[in-house]
Each structure stands twice: as C-alpha cells, then as structure tokens.
Design an enzyme around this catalytic site. Structure first.
Site, PDB file in Angstrom:
ATOM      1  N   ASP A  38       0.687  -1.230   0.034  1.00  0.00           N
ATOM      2  CA  ASP A  38      -0.013   0.127   0.112  1.00  0.00           C
ATOM      3  C   ASP A  38       1.085   1.212   0.038  1.00  0.00           C
ATOM      4  OD1 ASP A  38      -2.177   1.805   0.770  1.00  0.00           O
ATOM      5  OD2 ASP A  38      -0.941   1.697   2.866  1.00  0.00           O
ATOM      6  N   ASP A 234      -1.364  -0.689   6.042  1.00  0.00           N
ATOM      7  CA  ASP A 234      -1.562  -0.260   7.352  1.00  0.00           C
ATOM      8  C   ASP A 234      -2.815   0.326   7.801  1.00  0.00           C
ATOM      9  OD1 ASP A 234      -1.568   1.982   5.594  1.00  0.00           O
ATOM     10  OD2 ASP A 234      -0.887   3.307   7.447  1.00  0.00           O
ATOM     11  N   ASP A 238      -7.186  -0.988   4.015  1.00  0.00           N
ATOM     12  CA  ASP A 238      -6.257  -2.478   3.736  1.00  0.00           C
ATOM     13  C   ASP A 238      -6.690  -3.756   4.545  1.00  0.00           C
ATOM     14  OD1 ASP A 238      -4.668  -0.558   2.334  1.00  0.00           O
ATOM     15  OD2 ASP A 238      -3.523  -0.241   4.059  1.00  0.00           O
TER      16      ASP A 238
HETATM   17  P1  ADP Z   1      -4.855   5.015  -0.179  1.00  0.00           P
HETATM   18  O1  ADP Z   1      -5.441   3.912  -0.605  1.00  0.00           O
HETATM   19  O2  ADP Z   1      -3.797   5.802  -0.780  1.00  0.00           O
HETATM   20  O3  ADP Z   1      -4.602   5.182   1.650  1.00  0.00           O
HETATM   21  P2  ADP Z   1      -7.742   6.193   0.225  1.00  0.00           P
HETATM   22  O4  ADP Z   1      -8.341   5.147  -0.226  1.00  0.00           O
HETATM   23  O5  ADP Z   1      -8.059   6.426   1.637  1.00  0.00           O
HETATM   24  O6  ADP Z   1      -6.167   6.343  -0.011  1.00  0.00           O
HETATM   25  O7  ADP Z   1      -8.480   7.603  -0.591  1.00  0.00           O
HETATM   26  C1  ADP Z   1      -8.261   7.615  -1.996  1.00  0.00           C
HETATM   27  C2  ADP Z   1      -8.298   9.040  -2.330  1.00  0.00           C
HETATM   28  O8  ADP Z   1      -9.802   9.563  -2.111  1.00  0.00           O
HETATM   29  C3  ADP Z   1      -7.400   9.959  -1.801  1.00  0.00           C
HETATM   30  O9  ADP Z   1      -6.217  10.179  -2.556  1.00  0.00           O
HETATM   31  C4  ADP Z   1      -8.368  11.370  -1.780  1.00  0.00           C
HETATM   32  O10 ADP Z   1      -8.040  11.654  -3.245  1.00  0.00           O
HETATM   33  C5  ADP Z   1      -9.834  10.936  -1.746  1.00  0.00           C
HETATM   34  N1  ADP Z   1     -10.291  11.047  -0.609  1.00  0.00           N
HETATM   35  C6  ADP Z   1     -10.472   9.983   0.717  1.00  0.00           C
HETATM   36  N2  ADP Z   1     -10.818  10.705   1.597  1.00  0.00           N
HETATM   37  C7  ADP Z   1     -10.650  12.021   1.542  1.00  0.00           C
HETATM   38  C8  ADP Z   1     -10.808  13.152   2.420  1.00  0.00           C
HETATM   39  N3  ADP Z   1     -11.502  13.134   3.565  1.00  0.00           N
HETATM   40  N4  ADP Z   1     -10.741  14.242   1.847  1.00  0.00           N
HETATM   41  C9  ADP Z   1     -10.232  14.485   0.652  1.00  0.00           C
HETATM   42  N5  ADP Z   1     -10.005  13.588  -0.310  1.00  0.00           N
HETATM   43  C10 ADP Z   1     -10.295  12.134   0.204  1.00  0.00           C
HETATM   44 MG    MG Z   2      -2.317   3.370   3.873  1.00  0.00          MG
END
Ligand code: ADP
Ligand code: MG
Length: 289
Positions: A38, A234, A238
C-alpha cells in the site's frame, strides 16, 4: 517442518520485531514471489502536509482552505488532518457531513454544498475543474496527492498534499529484488502521484486509483501468474486485502483493524522488516530440510 524449528524461528523473528500471528505464516512466507505494498503510511510516512493551493478566478486561497477545513474537521482521514492543520482555528460550521470512502467528503458550509475529494471522483460527479486541471497535473507530477474542492457544481480550488517517502523504502525494495521477488504498489491515489513515488523506488508494477473494495481484485490480478503474494498495509482500507492475501503483513504503526486482519505484524513502520521476515522464513525452512 518440526515444531521446534518453527518455535526457534518464531522466537528469532520476535527479536527482529516480526510477529507471526498465524501458525503457518512463517512457512508460507518463504515462497513469496510478489510483495504488494500500500502507498500511504506504508511506503510513505503517513504524515501528509498541505504544500500548495491553486484557486479559480474570483476565489482566494484563504477562503478555499477555510471551506475545505470546515468539512475535513469532521473526517478522520490523514488527508483531512493535513488540511485542518494548515487552516485557522476558527472556522464556519459544516452541516450534513457525508463520508464517501475512497473518494472524498461532503457537507454544507455557509449555505453552499462543499465537496472535497479525488479528481477522478469529481469527474464522475461532473464537478468541472476547467483550467485547474493544469494545476492538478503539475502537483501530481511532483508526487503530491491532489484534492479538489468543489463549491456547488464547480471545482474552485485544488490542494496539493505531500507525504514523504520513508528513508528506508528504497533499500527494502532493492533487497526484495535481490531475493528475486517482484514488487508492486496498490493505492487509491491518482496514477500520476503513484508513478512519481513508485518510479524512483524501482517498483515493478503500479495499480492506482483503486477504491477500498477494489484492493482485493487488484491483488488477484497481480498473482494471476500463480505466484504467492504478500500484501503489506497499514490502514482500515487495507483490512480486506490483508485478510485475502496469501500472507497479509501489517505495520505495527497501522490501525487495529489492519493488525487484526494480518498474518504477520511488523513492530516498526520500517519496510525493511518485510525483507527480514522473508529472509528469516527462508532460513528457518532451509534448516528444517
Ligand atoms: P490510500 O489507498 O492511498 O490509502 P484512500 O483510499 O483512503 O487512499 O483514498 C483515496 C483517495 O480518495 C485519496 O487520494 C483522496 O483523493 C480521496 N479522499 C479520501 N478521503 C478523503 C478526504 N477525507 N478528503 C479528501 N479526499 C479524500
Ligand atoms: Mg494506507
């Protein structure tokens, strides 16, 4: 595999900060062909900071930040924390908060609907970004996560948020390559941001713009060649991937849900521990035969 050698291997692992939660994980880990990481919080520090703002004509950076922070104050996402930290303490009140997992957040502030989220999500919702698309591309090429702020139907601001790559990430990936293991990255972030991070690290395969429910499918695609796959993550997002991977490896610095879903837990956030764990598994199993 004799119970004694497994016990010795498990004990040695604990000294190295590697905790095998499931009995067969020590054995399973030796045959790993692909390690999928991730991005956020695993390869990067997971301490994102707001580094830049671009706004549409008629808007100020201060107003965009104020609107965004009013909504993000109600979210627990690491990106939300970065936005709130950069904003003043006194903010307008947001009402009717909605979390759109893996996409963004929405609420009403000062009578206007404010949506904050991934650029691709804004496209789906038909929130037009117009000239701000150029700023989006520029920020993403630097490896920043770009978040769009829409007021009503228009994207009025673009926030660039950056999260430093862990200093040991590159060494960990090189060491995996040296063991003949291929390395992948799975992330919900944009393709451009993912490539800017993964390229310099020497990662072999990138799967970007994956929704939380899509991480398992992305993983299945990576092991299509019949290779045994370990997933390292993490976050809450995930947990399903950690549970469904051949071997799920959670960072001890991660969320409780992630740790509970994993086969192996690394006591530190250092990605080199993944290499230690595989190394140890191989040496333990070799001693047995
Ligand atoms: P990752 O898999 O990288 O941990 P997430 O699945 O949590 O990321 O989120 C994917 C995308 O959704 C982020 O890169 C962002 O663009 C958008 N996103 C999610 N939650 C938020 C939030 N609270 N505010 C703004 N954008 C968000
Ligand atoms: Mg992460």
């Amino acid at each position: 595999a004799t119970p004694t050698s497994i016990m010795v291997g498990t004990g040695r692992a604990a000294e190295l900060g590697v905790l095998f939660r499931k009995g067969d994980a020590l054995q399973a880990l030796q045959g790993v062909g692909v390690v999928a990481f991730d991005k956020t919080g695993t390869l990067t520090e997971g301490r994102p900071r707001l580094t830049d703002i671009a706004v549409a004509p008629g808007w100020t950076k201060e107003r965009i930040l104020e609107l965004a922070a009013s909504v993000e104050r109600l979210s627990e996402h690491p990106l939300a924390r970065a936005i709130v930290e950069a904003a003043p303490e006194t903010l307008p009140t947001a009402e009717g908060f909605t979390n759109l997992a893996g996409r963004g957040v929405r609420a009403t502030v000062d009578g206007q609907v404010v949506t904050i989220g991934a650029p691709r999500f804004m496209d789906e919702e038909r929130h037009r970004a117009g000239p701000l698309n150029a700023d989006t591309a520029l920020f993403a090429a630097k490896g920043c996560t770009v978040v769009h702020v829409a007021v009503g139907q228009r994207v009025c601001g673009v926030l660039a948020i950056s999260d430093e790559v862990k200093p040991t990430a590159k060494a960990a990936i090189s060491a995996l390559h040296a063991q003949g293991i291929s390395v992948a990255m799975i992330t919900g972030d944009s393709k451009a941001a993912a490539e800017a991070i993964a390229g310099p690290l020497g990662i072999d395969q990138i799967t970007a713009e994956v929704l939380p429910e899509g991480k398992v499918a992305a993983m299945e695609a990576l092991r299509a060649g019949g290779q045994r796959l370990a997933f390292v993550g993490d976050g809450i997002n995930d947990a399903p991937a950690l549970a469904r991977a051949d071997i799920g490896i959670a960072l001890g610095t991660g969320t409780d849900v992630a740790i509970e879903s994993a086969d192996v837990v690394l006591m530190t956030g250092d990605p080199r521990s993944v290499v230690n764990a595989i190394d140890l598994s191989r040496r333990t199993m070799r001693n047995i035969r």
